[in-house]
Design a protein around this motif. Sequence first.
Motif, PDB file in Angstrom:
ATOM      1  N   ALA A 117       0.812  -1.223   0.000  1.00  0.00           N
ATOM      2  CA  ALA A 117       0.000   0.000   0.000  1.00  0.00           C
ATOM      3  C   ALA A 117       0.845   1.273   0.000  1.00  0.00           C
ATOM      4  CB  ALA A 117      -0.936  -0.003   1.208  1.00  0.00           C
ATOM      5  N   GLY A 118       2.118   1.157  -0.350  1.00  0.00           N
ATOM      6  CA  GLY A 118       2.960   2.342  -0.400  1.00  0.00           C
ATOM      7  C   GLY A 118       4.182   2.228   0.487  1.00  0.00           C
ATOM      8  N   ILE A 119       5.034   3.241   0.419  1.00  0.00           N
ATOM      9  CA  ILE A 119       6.299   3.240   1.156  1.00  0.00           C
ATOM     10  C   ILE A 119       6.306   4.345   2.201  1.00  0.00           C
ATOM     11  CG2 ILE A 119       8.814   3.379   0.965  1.00  0.00           C
ATOM     12  CD1 ILE A 119       8.486   2.677  -2.018  1.00  0.00           C
ATOM     13  N   THR A 120       6.690   3.993   3.417  1.00  0.00           N
ATOM     14  CA  THR A 120       6.875   4.951   4.503  1.00  0.00           C
ATOM     15  C   THR A 120       8.116   4.513   5.281  1.00  0.00           C
ATOM     16  OG1 THR A 120       5.593   3.706   6.147  1.00  0.00           O
ATOM     17  CG2 THR A 120       4.367   5.253   4.745  1.00  0.00           C
ATOM     18  N   TRP A 121       8.651   5.412   6.078  1.00  0.00           N
ATOM     19  CA  TRP A 121       9.798   5.040   6.900  1.00  0.00           C
ATOM     20  C   TRP A 121       9.414   3.987   7.926  1.00  0.00           C
ATOM     21  CZ3 TRP A 121      14.385   5.197   5.379  1.00  0.00           C
ATOM     22  CH2 TRP A 121      14.915   6.275   4.654  1.00  0.00           C
ATOM     23  N   GLY A 122       8.185   4.036   8.405  1.00  0.00           N
ATOM     24  CA  GLY A 122       7.730   3.021   9.349  1.00  0.00           C
ATOM     25  C   GLY A 122       7.820   1.623   8.748  1.00  0.00           C
ATOM     26  N   LYS A 123       7.449   1.514   7.477  1.00  0.00           N
ATOM     27  CA  LYS A 123       7.509   0.218   6.808  1.00  0.00           C
ATOM     28  C   LYS A 123       8.948  -0.194   6.522  1.00  0.00           C
ATOM     29  CE  LYS A 123       2.914   0.619   4.753  1.00  0.00           C
ATOM     30  NZ  LYS A 123       2.121   0.636   3.500  1.00  0.00           N
ATOM     31  N   VAL A 124       9.803   0.782   6.255  1.00  0.00           N
ATOM     32  CA  VAL A 124      11.220   0.473   6.047  1.00  0.00           C
ATOM     33  C   VAL A 124      11.819  -0.101   7.324  1.00  0.00           C
ATOM     34  CG1 VAL A 124      13.500   1.446   5.573  1.00  0.00           C
ATOM     35  CG2 VAL A 124      11.526   2.197   4.217  1.00  0.00           C
ATOM     36  N   VAL A 125      11.495   0.524   8.457  1.00  0.00           N
ATOM     37  CA  VAL A 125      11.972   0.013   9.746  1.00  0.00           C
ATOM     38  C   VAL A 125      11.437  -1.397   9.973  1.00  0.00           C
ATOM     39  CG1 VAL A 125      11.934   0.356  12.250  1.00  0.00           C
ATOM     40  CG2 VAL A 125      12.152   2.329  10.737  1.00  0.00           C
ATOM     41  N   SER A 126      10.179  -1.618   9.617  1.00  0.00           N
ATOM     42  CA  SER A 126       9.574  -2.943   9.754  1.00  0.00           C
ATOM     43  C   SER A 126      10.333  -3.974   8.930  1.00  0.00           C
ATOM     44  CB  SER A 126       8.106  -2.892   9.314  1.00  0.00           C
ATOM     45  OG  SER A 126       7.490  -4.154   9.483  1.00  0.00           O
ATOM     46  N   LEU A 127      10.741  -3.599   7.733  1.00  0.00           N
ATOM     47  CA  LEU A 127      11.501  -4.498   6.866  1.00  0.00           C
ATOM     48  C   LEU A 127      12.804  -4.935   7.536  1.00  0.00           C
ATOM     49  CD1 LEU A 127      11.883  -5.777   4.007  1.00  0.00           C
ATOM     50  CD2 LEU A 127      13.085  -3.678   3.374  1.00  0.00           C
ATOM     51  N   TYR A 128      13.499  -3.982   8.144  1.00  0.00           N
ATOM     52  CA  TYR A 128      14.755  -4.299   8.830  1.00  0.00           C
ATOM     53  C   TYR A 128      14.517  -5.172  10.061  1.00  0.00           C
ATOM     54  CZ  TYR A 128      17.846  -1.522   5.944  1.00  0.00           C
ATOM     55  OH  TYR A 128      18.604  -1.062   4.880  1.00  0.00           O
ATOM     56  N   ALA A 129      13.415  -4.920  10.755  1.00  0.00           N
ATOM     57  CA  ALA A 129      13.080  -5.733  11.924  1.00  0.00           C
ATOM     58  C   ALA A 129      12.784  -7.178  11.512  1.00  0.00           C
ATOM     59  CB  ALA A 129      11.890  -5.131  12.668  1.00  0.00           C
ATOM     60  N   VAL A 130      12.123  -7.340  10.379  1.00  0.00           N
ATOM     61  CA  VAL A 130      11.851  -8.682   9.854  1.00  0.00           C
ATOM     62  C   VAL A 130      13.158  -9.388   9.500  1.00  0.00           C
ATOM     63  CG1 VAL A 130      10.839  -9.992   7.942  1.00  0.00           C
ATOM     64  CG2 VAL A 130       9.570  -8.114   8.962  1.00  0.00           C
ATOM     65  N   ALA A 131      14.041  -8.678   8.805  1.00  0.00           N
ATOM     66  CA  ALA A 131      15.329  -9.260   8.407  1.00  0.00           C
ATOM     67  C   ALA A 131      16.115  -9.702   9.631  1.00  0.00           C
ATOM     68  CB  ALA A 131      16.137  -8.241   7.592  1.00  0.00           C
ATOM     69  N   ALA A 132      16.147  -8.854  10.654  1.00  0.00           N
ATOM     70  CA  ALA A 132      16.903  -9.175  11.862  1.00  0.00           C
ATOM     71  C   ALA A 132      16.267 -10.336  12.623  1.00  0.00           C
ATOM     72  CB  ALA A 132      16.989  -7.942  12.763  1.00  0.00           C
ATOM     73  N   GLY A 133      14.948 -10.334  12.714  1.00  0.00           N
ATOM     74  CA  GLY A 133      14.253 -11.422  13.403  1.00  0.00           C
ATOM     75  C   GLY A 133      14.501 -12.759  12.725  1.00  0.00           C
ATOM     76  N   LEU A 134      14.468 -12.745  11.402  1.00  0.00           N
ATOM     77  CA  LEU A 134      14.717 -13.965  10.636  1.00  0.00           C
ATOM     78  C   LEU A 134      16.173 -14.401  10.775  1.00  0.00           C
ATOM     79  CD1 LEU A 134      13.240 -15.957   8.829  1.00  0.00           C
ATOM     80  CD2 LEU A 134      13.810 -14.514   6.855  1.00  0.00           C
ATOM     81  N   ALA A 135      17.088 -13.432  10.812  1.00  0.00           N
ATOM     82  CA  ALA A 135      18.512 -13.741  10.971  1.00  0.00           C
ATOM     83  C   ALA A 135      18.785 -14.394  12.328  1.00  0.00           C
ATOM     84  CB  ALA A 135      19.335 -12.465  10.828  1.00  0.00           C
ATOM     85  N   VAL A 136      18.141 -13.890  13.371  1.00  0.00           N
ATOM     86  CA  VAL A 136      18.296 -14.487  14.703  1.00  0.00           C
ATOM     87  C   VAL A 136      17.807 -15.942  14.679  1.00  0.00           C
ATOM     88  CG1 VAL A 136      17.481 -14.427  17.096  1.00  0.00           C
ATOM     89  CG2 VAL A 136      18.175 -12.310  15.957  1.00  0.00           C
TER      90      VAL A 136
END
Length: 213
Positions: A117-136
């Motif tokens: 539904a679009g790009i926001t900084w909140g969603k960018v932060v969410s993307l990084y949180a997903v990457a880190a959670g998956l990496a852990v």
Amino acid sequence: MEVLRRSSVFAAEVMEVFDRSPTDKELVSQAKALCRDYINSRLVRAGVSWSKPEHNVPVPGGKLAEVSTILLRLGDELEYIRPNVYRNIARQLNISLHSESVVTDAFLAVAAQIFTAGITWGKVVSLYAVAAGLAVDCVRHAQPAMVHTIVDCLGEFVRKTLVTWLKRRGGWADITKCVVNTDPSLRSHWLVAAVCSFGHFLKAIFFVLLPER
């Protein structure tokens, strides 16, 4: 010493782009450097030890270090709002961490849904949180090499989906505007939508990733 010198030179080149309009390649390089830093922070916080086989990678410094600090700070707020959303992601997605293609497909599918539904900084932060959670999850399940796959995946997603948006905002430094207001109640409101949306995305992706019957 030569390895350290090359790393320092590369880091200096990454920093230089903040003084001019960054290229697509530079934005992707910065995205990956930020991702490595974010993941390492979450691994340390989780008390997970791992060895990093890559040596010639840039460590955020200068303005990029400031961006990394803010990204981590916003990530802290995002994870505080809904602590369980960004943990045990592999289990929530019901995927195996032993297959690179499965991990790659799952991460890219979640990433695509986050920005539907679009790009926001909140969603960018969410993307990084997903990457880190998956990496852990990967490191905990004895798949540390998968961390670099996740970083590369995020870089590729940024190249295809976020670069144009980032360039319109002058690059990654634009995220610093998200923390101008010091009132937590006002500063965090934009994160709530990202968390709630991601919860729905996980459920949707679960069915997308189910094997055909």
